[in-house]
Write an enzyme that holds these catalytic residues in place. Structure first.
Site, PDB file in Angstrom:
ATOM      1  N   HIS A  21      -0.120  -9.324  -2.266  1.00 43.74           N
ATOM      2  CA  HIS A  21      -1.359  -9.379  -1.482  1.00 43.74           C
ATOM      3  C   HIS A  21      -1.300 -10.205  -0.192  1.00 43.74           C
ATOM      4  CE1 HIS A  21      -4.767  -7.444  -3.821  1.00 43.74           C
ATOM      5  NE2 HIS A  21      -3.674  -7.103  -4.454  1.00 43.74           N
ATOM      6  N   GLN A  84      -0.753 -13.219 -16.271  1.00 40.98           N
ATOM      7  CA  GLN A  84      -1.746 -13.600 -15.250  1.00 40.98           C
ATOM      8  C   GLN A  84      -2.357 -14.992 -15.474  1.00 40.98           C
ATOM      9  OE1 GLN A  84      -4.553 -10.310 -15.349  1.00 40.98           O
ATOM     10  NE2 GLN A  84      -3.277  -9.074 -14.013  1.00 40.98           N
ATOM     11  N   ASP A 119      -9.566 -11.271   1.395  1.00 40.48           N
ATOM     12  CA  ASP A 119      -9.105 -10.230   0.491  1.00 40.48           C
ATOM     13  C   ASP A 119     -10.339  -9.790  -0.288  1.00 40.48           C
ATOM     14  OD1 ASP A 119      -8.073  -8.940  -1.934  1.00 40.48           O
ATOM     15  OD2 ASP A 119      -6.116  -9.727  -1.350  1.00 40.48           O
ATOM     16  N   HIS A 150     -13.760   1.337  -8.015  1.00 38.68           N
ATOM     17  CA  HIS A 150     -14.401   0.028  -8.254  1.00 38.68           C
ATOM     18  C   HIS A 150     -15.858   0.044  -7.787  1.00 38.68           C
ATOM     19  CE1 HIS A 150     -10.801  -1.788  -9.735  1.00 38.68           C
ATOM     20  NE2 HIS A 150     -10.136  -1.591  -8.612  1.00 38.68           N
ATOM     21  N   SER A 308      17.086  -1.582  -4.892  1.00 41.90           N
ATOM     22  CA  SER A 308      16.635  -2.959  -4.683  1.00 41.90           C
ATOM     23  C   SER A 308      16.275  -3.530  -6.049  1.00 41.90           C
ATOM     24  CB  SER A 308      15.410  -2.967  -3.757  1.00 41.90           C
ATOM     25  OG  SER A 308      14.936  -4.289  -3.593  1.00 41.90           O
ATOM     26  N   TRP A 334      17.310  -7.365  -2.210  1.00 43.91           N
ATOM     27  CA  TRP A 334      16.196  -7.209  -1.267  1.00 43.91           C
ATOM     28  C   TRP A 334      16.605  -6.258  -0.153  1.00 43.91           C
ATOM     29  CZ3 TRP A 334      15.419  -7.885   3.960  1.00 43.91           C
ATOM     30  CH2 TRP A 334      14.079  -7.886   4.396  1.00 43.91           C
ATOM     31  N   TRP A 355       0.619   0.790  -3.368  1.00 45.61           N
ATOM     32  CA  TRP A 355       0.008   1.390  -2.185  1.00 45.61           C
ATOM     33  C   TRP A 355       0.820   1.193  -0.908  1.00 45.61           C
ATOM     34  CZ3 TRP A 355      -2.841   5.313  -1.517  1.00 45.61           C
ATOM     35  CH2 TRP A 355      -3.443   5.565  -0.278  1.00 45.61           C
ATOM     36  N   SER A 357       3.998   0.863  -0.622  1.00 44.64           N
ATOM     37  CA  SER A 357       5.170   1.746  -0.705  1.00 44.64           C
ATOM     38  C   SER A 357       4.788   3.192  -0.406  1.00 44.64           C
ATOM     39  CB  SER A 357       5.806   1.645  -2.099  1.00 44.64           C
ATOM     40  OG  SER A 357       6.375   0.360  -2.272  1.00 44.64           O
TER      41      SER A 357
END
Length: 455
Positions: A21, A84, A119, A150, A308, A334, A355, A357
């Site tokens: 993010h 998380q 954000d 959402h 990668s 990387w 998203w 990508s």
């Protein structure tokens, strides 16, 4: 508030300092700060998040400064390993940690905050902005399709019900009561909308965001208007200023974009459109048995590949795989992704349908083979495969040796490739047009810039 002149503007940027993010939000902020040098931008995140993303950036942007806020982790805290956990601790510290950070930045820079840009996850930014009597701009880093689910969560729940029993036997029914979503089945909805733990901190945050976001003065979305015109039209009818300005990472060429791993020079030696590029983003990790199945499928297909993959995951690869494929495969920790995708030798992108990508793949005109991992990956993948026809989803959402071979055959060699490539090229043109001088993304960015200068 009295009249504010543009050179007194000071914008507080509140990041969600986890996973992928912060970087796209910083890239959008950089574009704005470079175009509006009189405006101050204060970017808030944790020390752990700000450190790496500011290290190689912003040497020349005097008007952009980062501020670290409390990460919410108590002293001597021992992590239990719960998923998380760090995010939940941080969320317990919000919004007070951001408010304190804003006070520090205001004192430090001697200029009041005139706008809060956050954000979109941080729905409470609307309350902070209201208290300060300034505008709130919410930045949605995903696609319009996931944002729409959402915004419509309450309607979805009241129409379908919640929990596995509500959709048992109806998994393939579609949410056709939402504009632009007639090809999205119930089972593709993100966890926390009708399935999964609806009471988790994360699910509650996203639900609240969907309810709050129409209050924002502007919603900035990381998409091209032309990808889903029906959804965008619907969102525009709900929001005050709905601005699609993809891709946020357009001008992202920091020093770290150098070919530090030699992957670009390796690609130079490959045949055009022959290489499978593989990456599952900064956070997504495959279960070990699927990593093995993917490797077996690659080996069996004979396709050259650039992968990668973090060093600590290499040990999960099948015995002898690296040795047997060293002539036609390269594994590095990387890559500069956009440059890799734009390389003429790359023929397909094996991805998680994150998203960023998806957008970068479209901009490069590269078809996708996808295996969703979490969050919005499932719904993004549905649009890539069924709505736009620019890629395929792996069978049953799980890598098997045969499934990988089948996907590669389909996208690289079969008759189907021609159809997919035609569609991919058409979408690439749409994306290129959007970022040209009079394109929709450029126009929307100009509107946002105008708003920046008049806050």
């Amino acid at each position: 508030m009295g009249e504010t002149f543009h050179n007194d503007a000071h914008i507080a940027v509140l990041s969600f300092p986890f996973s992928s993010h912060p970087m796209p939000l910083l890239m959008l902020t950089r574009r704005l700060s470079a175009a509006a040098p009189d405006v101050m931008f204060s970017f808030f995140g944790t020390a752990e998040s700000n450190g790496p993303i500011f290290r190689n950036n912003d040497k020349g942007l005097q008007n952009l400064k980062s501020y670290d806020v409390d990460d919410g982790i108590p002293e001597n805290y021992v992590f239990t390993g719960k998923r998380q956990e760090d995010i939940e601790l941080f969320m317990e510290a919000t919004p007070n940690n951001f408010k304190k950070g804003i006070e520090v930045a205001t004192m430090d820079r001697g200029r009041k905050i005139t706008c809060v840009m956050s954000d979109a996850f941080w729905w409470f930014s609307g309350d902070i902005a209201e208290e300060m009597e300034v505008p709130w701009w919410a930045v949605w880093l995903g696609g319009d399709c996931s944002l729409s689910t959402h915004v419509y969560t309450d309607l979805i729940r009241s129409t379908i019900g919640v929990g596995p029993n509500a959709i048992a036997g109806r998994e393939d029914e579609t949410i056709d009561f939402i504009p632009g979503m007639s090809m999205v089945p119930f089972q593709d909805l993100q966890d926390g909308i009708i399935l999964g733990n609806l009471e988790s901190v994360f699910a509650r945050m996203l639900h609240r965001m969907g309810q709050m976001i129409p209050r924002a003065t502007a919603i900035v979305i990381n998409t091209y208007e032309e990808l889903n015109p029906t959804i965008i039209k619907d969102l525009k009818s709900k929001f005050q200023n709905c601005l699609s300005v993809a891709p946020f990472t357009l001008n992202y060429l920091p020093q770290t974009d150098l070919d530090t791993t030699g992957c670009l020079s390796w690609l130079d030696k490959q045949k055009p459109s022959s290489v499978a590029y593989i990456s599952f983003g900064t956070v997504g990790a495959l279960p070990p048995h699927e990593l093995g199945a993917l490797a077996d499928g690659l080996e069996a297909s004979g396709t050259p590949f650039l992968w990668s993959l973090k060093d600590n995951q290499k040990e999960q690869l099948p015995d002898g795989f690296l040795k047997r494929t060293k002539e036609r495969g390269l594994i590095v920790p990387w890559v500069p992704q956009l440059r890799v995708l734009q390389h003429m030798s790359v023929g397909v992108f094996i991805t998680h349908f994150g998203w960023n990508s998806v957008l970068e793949s479209i901009l490069a005109g590269v078809p996708m083979i996808g295996r969703p991992i979490f969050g919005d990956h499932q719904i993004n993948g549905r649009f890539v495969s069924d709505v736009w026809g620019i890629g395929v989803r792996i069978d049953n959402g799980v890598f098997t040796k045969d499934g990988v071979k089948k996907g590669l055959d389909l996208v690289l060699f079969n008759e189907e490739r021609k159809k997919i490539m035609e569609k991919v090229q058409a979408f690439k043109e749409v994306a290129k047009k959007a970022i040209e001088l009079n394109g929709s993304s450029t126009r929307n960015f100009s509107t946002l810039l105008e708003m920046v200068s008049t806050t």
